[in-house]
Design a protein around this motif. Structure first.
Motif, PDB file in Angstrom:
ATOM      1  N   LEU A 105       0.823  -1.209   0.000  1.00 19.70           N
ATOM      2  CA  LEU A 105       0.000   0.000   0.000  1.00 19.70           C
ATOM      3  C   LEU A 105       0.860   1.263   0.000  1.00 19.70           C
ATOM      4  O   LEU A 105       0.467   2.285  -0.566  1.00 19.70           O
ATOM      5  CB  LEU A 105      -0.942  -0.009   1.210  1.00 19.70           C
ATOM      6  CG  LEU A 105      -2.042  -1.075   1.157  1.00 19.70           C
ATOM      7  CD1 LEU A 105      -2.808  -1.129   2.472  1.00 19.70           C
ATOM      8  CD2 LEU A 105      -3.001  -0.810   0.002  1.00 19.70           C
ATOM      9  N   THR A 106       2.015   1.181   0.626  1.00 14.38           N
ATOM     10  CA  THR A 106       2.947   2.318   0.602  1.00 14.38           C
ATOM     11  C   THR A 106       3.440   2.568  -0.819  1.00 14.38           C
ATOM     12  O   THR A 106       3.480   3.714  -1.291  1.00 14.38           O
ATOM     13  CB  THR A 106       4.148   2.048   1.531  1.00 14.38           C
ATOM     14  OG1 THR A 106       3.675   1.854   2.869  1.00 14.38           O
ATOM     15  CG2 THR A 106       5.121   3.219   1.510  1.00 14.38           C
ATOM     16  N   ILE A 107       3.793   1.491  -1.509  1.00  8.05           N
ATOM     17  CA  ILE A 107       4.216   1.602  -2.912  1.00  8.05           C
ATOM     18  C   ILE A 107       3.067   2.127  -3.765  1.00  8.05           C
ATOM     19  O   ILE A 107       3.266   2.934  -4.679  1.00  8.05           O
ATOM     20  CB  ILE A 107       4.708   0.237  -3.433  1.00  8.05           C
ATOM     21  CG1 ILE A 107       5.983  -0.172  -2.690  1.00  8.05           C
ATOM     22  CG2 ILE A 107       4.964   0.283  -4.940  1.00  8.05           C
ATOM     23  CD1 ILE A 107       6.431  -1.593  -2.956  1.00  8.05           C
ATOM     24  N   THR A 108       1.851   1.685  -3.437  1.00  8.75           N
ATOM     25  CA  THR A 108       0.664   2.162  -4.158  1.00  8.75           C
ATOM     26  C   THR A 108       0.506   3.664  -4.002  1.00  8.75           C
ATOM     27  O   THR A 108       0.144   4.369  -4.951  1.00  8.75           O
ATOM     28  CB  THR A 108      -0.602   1.452  -3.639  1.00  8.75           C
ATOM     29  OG1 THR A 108      -0.456   0.048  -3.810  1.00  8.75           O
ATOM     30  CG2 THR A 108      -1.844   1.919  -4.391  1.00  8.75           C
ATOM     31  N   SER A 109       0.784   4.167  -2.803  1.00  3.87           N
ATOM     32  CA  SER A 109       0.689   5.608  -2.565  1.00  3.87           C
ATOM     33  C   SER A 109       1.681   6.371  -3.434  1.00  3.87           C
ATOM     34  O   SER A 109       1.351   7.415  -4.007  1.00  3.87           O
ATOM     35  CB  SER A 109       0.945   5.912  -1.085  1.00  3.87           C
ATOM     36  OG  SER A 109      -0.052   5.339  -0.262  1.00  3.87           O
ATOM     37  N   ILE A 110       2.903   5.847  -3.541  1.00  8.07           N
ATOM     38  CA  ILE A 110       3.911   6.474  -4.401  1.00  8.07           C
ATOM     39  C   ILE A 110       3.468   6.399  -5.862  1.00  8.07           C
ATOM     40  O   ILE A 110       3.571   7.372  -6.615  1.00  8.07           O
ATOM     41  CB  ILE A 110       5.280   5.780  -4.237  1.00  8.07           C
ATOM     42  CG1 ILE A 110       5.767   5.863  -2.775  1.00  8.07           C
ATOM     43  CG2 ILE A 110       6.308   6.389  -5.184  1.00  8.07           C
ATOM     44  CD1 ILE A 110       6.074   7.248  -2.292  1.00  8.07           C
ATOM     45  N   PHE A 111       2.970   5.245  -6.248  1.00 11.30           N
ATOM     46  CA  PHE A 111       2.492   5.048  -7.615  1.00 11.30           C
ATOM     47  C   PHE A 111       1.329   5.998  -7.910  1.00 11.30           C
ATOM     48  O   PHE A 111       1.187   6.507  -9.021  1.00 11.30           O
ATOM     49  CB  PHE A 111       2.050   3.594  -7.804  1.00 11.30           C
ATOM     50  CG  PHE A 111       1.815   3.210  -9.237  1.00 11.30           C
ATOM     51  CD1 PHE A 111       2.875   3.028 -10.102  1.00 11.30           C
ATOM     52  CD2 PHE A 111       0.526   3.035  -9.721  1.00 11.30           C
ATOM     53  CE1 PHE A 111       2.667   2.669 -11.426  1.00 11.30           C
ATOM     54  CE2 PHE A 111       0.305   2.681 -11.045  1.00 11.30           C
ATOM     55  CZ  PHE A 111       1.376   2.499 -11.903  1.00 11.30           C
ATOM     56  N   GLY A 112       0.509   6.231  -6.890  1.00 15.13           N
ATOM     57  CA  GLY A 112      -0.615   7.155  -7.044  1.00 15.13           C
ATOM     58  C   GLY A 112      -0.149   8.563  -7.365  1.00 15.13           C
ATOM     59  O   GLY A 112      -0.770   9.264  -8.170  1.00 15.13           O
ATOM     60  N   VAL A 113       0.944   8.975  -6.737  1.00 15.56           N
ATOM     61  CA  VAL A 113       1.507  10.299  -7.024  1.00 15.56           C
ATOM     62  C   VAL A 113       1.957  10.375  -8.482  1.00 15.56           C
ATOM     63  O   VAL A 113       1.779  11.392  -9.155  1.00 15.56           O
ATOM     64  CB  VAL A 113       2.687  10.606  -6.079  1.00 15.56           C
ATOM     65  CG1 VAL A 113       3.367  11.910  -6.472  1.00 15.56           C
ATOM     66  CG2 VAL A 113       2.200  10.693  -4.638  1.00 15.56           C
TER      67      VAL A 113
END
Length: 209
Positions: free
Chosen positions: A169-177
């Motif tokens: 989910l942390t990686i997802t947050s970065i990917f979201g940016v």
């Protein structure tokens, strides 16, 4: 060699951002220390960039949110929710700053492939998180958690208690940016294109008149 060093440096800064995001998942006394250290690193980086900038004022004007992100507003508040908002703003702004140059280097085809592959990636992540022993009874609950993290940095400790899930989910947050950066870039390009076309029409009309 210099370009490679720049990439490694930027990746290290993004890694620091990920560490900061991870602190949002756990209530611990060490969190404030970690956030302070990361903030100092980003502050030093910002100061160095201003010093090295040919036009310092232009750099500040071009990155106003980055300036706001390095100002320690969170130190003036004791309310946890307000402090958290400042953390989120700082994380998102700094992430976008370091990721945007690489987004701009992507070709149109790569950008489209990235966007088109997003649903499949989210589906795979949803299934993984759903099956990882978290407090999620249905797959659509896992999808909602993933979707939240794609657009905002949230804390889902009430339903997520598996560390690999937290990392995902942390990686997802970065990917979201990155996704938000692509969308904003596309929007700005379209607005700029419309502006230039209107400007040409206005100039033609004025010349004809």
């Amino acid at each position: 060699m210099q370009q490679k060093a720049r990439v490694i440096y930027d990746m290290a800064m993004i890694l620091l951002v990920m560490v900061t995001i991870l602190t949002l998942w756990v209530e611990h006394t060490v969190n404030s220390t970690i956030n302070l250290i990361v903030w100092i690193v980003f502050l030093i980086d910002y100061i160095i960039r201003i010093i090295l900038a040919d036009n310092k004022w232009q750099f500040i004007k071009k990155n106003p949110f980055l300036l706001l992100a390095v100002i320690p507003f969170d130190q003036f508040f004791q309310v946890a929710r307000i402090v958290r908002l400042f953390y989120l703003f700082r994380i998102k702004t700094i992430t976008k700053y370091y990721v945007t140059p690489y987004i701009k280097q992507l070709t149109y085809t790569k950008k489209m492939l990235l966007l088109l592959s997003l649903p499949a990636l989210l589906l795979v992540e949803t299934i993984m998180i759903w099956k990882m022993g978290n407090k999620l009874e249905f797959w659509h609950e896992a999808f909602f958690v993933v979707f939240q993290h794609l657009f905002i940095f949230v804390n889902s400790l009430e339903s997520i208690n598996h560390f690999p899930s937290i990392l995902l989910l942390t990686i997802t947050s970065i990917f979201g940016v990155i996704i938000q950066g692509l969308v904003l870039q596309w929007l700005f390009d379209k607005l700029e294109d419309i502006w230039h076309k209107r400007k040409q029409i206005f100039s033609s009309t004025k010349s004809g008149g």
